[in-house]
Design an enzyme around this catalytic site. Sequence first.
Site, PDB file in Angstrom:
ATOM      1  N   GLU A 180      80.296   2.965  61.441  1.00  0.00           N
ATOM      2  CA  GLU A 180      80.250   4.553  61.098  1.00  0.00           C
ATOM      3  C   GLU A 180      81.785   5.207  60.912  1.00  0.00           C
ATOM      4  O   GLU A 180      82.571   4.495  61.507  1.00  0.00           O
ATOM      5  CB  GLU A 180      79.524   5.037  62.282  1.00  0.00           C
ATOM      6  CG  GLU A 180      80.064   4.589  63.564  1.00  0.00           C
ATOM      7  CD  GLU A 180      81.581   4.781  64.051  1.00  0.00           C
ATOM      8  OE1 GLU A 180      82.200   5.928  63.798  1.00  0.00           O
ATOM      9  OE2 GLU A 180      82.005   3.731  64.629  1.00  0.00           O
ATOM     10  N   GLY A 322      85.890   1.213  65.320  1.00  0.00           N
ATOM     11  CA  GLY A 322      84.880   1.696  64.847  1.00  0.00           C
ATOM     12  C   GLY A 322      84.848   1.428  63.160  1.00  0.00           C
ATOM     13  O   GLY A 322      85.491   0.393  62.874  1.00  0.00           O
ATOM     14  N   GLU A 323      84.151   1.925  62.390  1.00  0.00           N
ATOM     15  CA  GLU A 323      84.117   1.700  60.768  1.00  0.00           C
ATOM     16  C   GLU A 323      83.510   0.193  60.570  1.00  0.00           C
ATOM     17  O   GLU A 323      83.563  -0.391  59.575  1.00  0.00           O
ATOM     18  CB  GLU A 323      85.513   1.681  60.032  1.00  0.00           C
ATOM     19  CG  GLU A 323      86.497   0.875  60.495  1.00  0.00           C
ATOM     20  CD  GLU A 323      87.883   1.231  59.705  1.00  0.00           C
ATOM     21  OE1 GLU A 323      88.664   0.589  59.403  1.00  0.00           O
ATOM     22  OE2 GLU A 323      88.106   2.483  59.645  1.00  0.00           O
ATOM     23  N   GLY A 324      82.727  -0.318  61.640  1.00  0.00           N
ATOM     24  CA  GLY A 324      82.266  -1.613  61.434  1.00  0.00           C
ATOM     25  C   GLY A 324      83.076  -2.800  61.376  1.00  0.00           C
ATOM     26  O   GLY A 324      82.832  -3.865  61.365  1.00  0.00           O
TER      27      GLY A 324
END
Length: 361
Positions: A180, A322-324
Amino acid sequence: MDRAEHFHSPAEGASKMSVTVRSLAEFRALLSDLPGPDAEAAAAAAAREPQLTKPPGSLGRLEDLAAWLAAWQGRHPARLDSVRACVFAGNHGVAALGVSAFPASVTAQMVANFKAGGAAVNQLCRAVGAELTVTALDLDRPTADFTKGPAMTEDEVVAALNAGLEQVTTAPPDALCVGEMGIANTTSAAAIALALFGGSPMEWTGPGTGVKGEALSHKARVVADGVTANTADAPDGLEVLRRLGGRELAAIAGAVAGARLARVPVVLDGYITTAAAACLEAARPGSLDHCVVAHASAEPGHGRLVEKLGKRAILDLGMRLGEGSGAVLAAGVLKAAAACHAGMATFAEAGVADKPAAEEA
């Protein structure tokens, strides 16, 4: 006999589908009829593991992960030729309350960075051999301030759930990593965790992008105010998601549910993705059996949340980007687990004694 002939595999393409829901009631119905693990594939993995040229249990959790992959892919051996990382981005109304060290405009700027190939997740996808998709969800229209009422209408949350469903069900990969981007979404995650599991706001509220001191205390108050304003009559985890979540969290929930329908194992990234997925588990226990948690985020609430869900992280590297990023990194571990299980020779094939000398005597 060729080694592949020992393996069971379902018909290719059998799990391809297109799933769309028109309401939260339809999504609840979808959760009520989820497929379970494939018993035949699980049995095949259990039968092969003791025959491999190594002492029993010597590959530790890799052995468990290989079996888990086979059971949830519904084929043995599991394959990870196609790993997809789906990053969903959304903006939150509570960002205007000063809960983040960065302005909401950074969400769109980071989406542009993902698409240009300049973010950490881009490099990790290249390293692991994963495909990256980035879905921006109405960035110019933040969710409502959840301290004053629900973050999303039903139509808004359903549209986001469908965005996640579409990423998986129309062309299922071998494994899905979810991530995300959204300024203020650690506030949303903390509010969801507090609503679902109780405790104190400070137990669930962490620095996110780097807030501390009075700013962190203010963030915890926003979390508490959001829960107070929204959860008195929330019937289940999906309503908690609608009222306290964001579009990107709802899309993650949709992708996780779609992956279950398509027999795709899921790797959850960090605090935000785990909080989004927890709404599914709260709505229908067992919804996350096809999921593993990639890593133990440095965000303090994540460890508590993982424990509440009965999970155990694969990696612990002090990450909180974050961001996978953590999910993609853990996908490399899953690839290694699958490769060892499928590619190692058995004792019989290698001509290696399968019992210690003391046992044979």
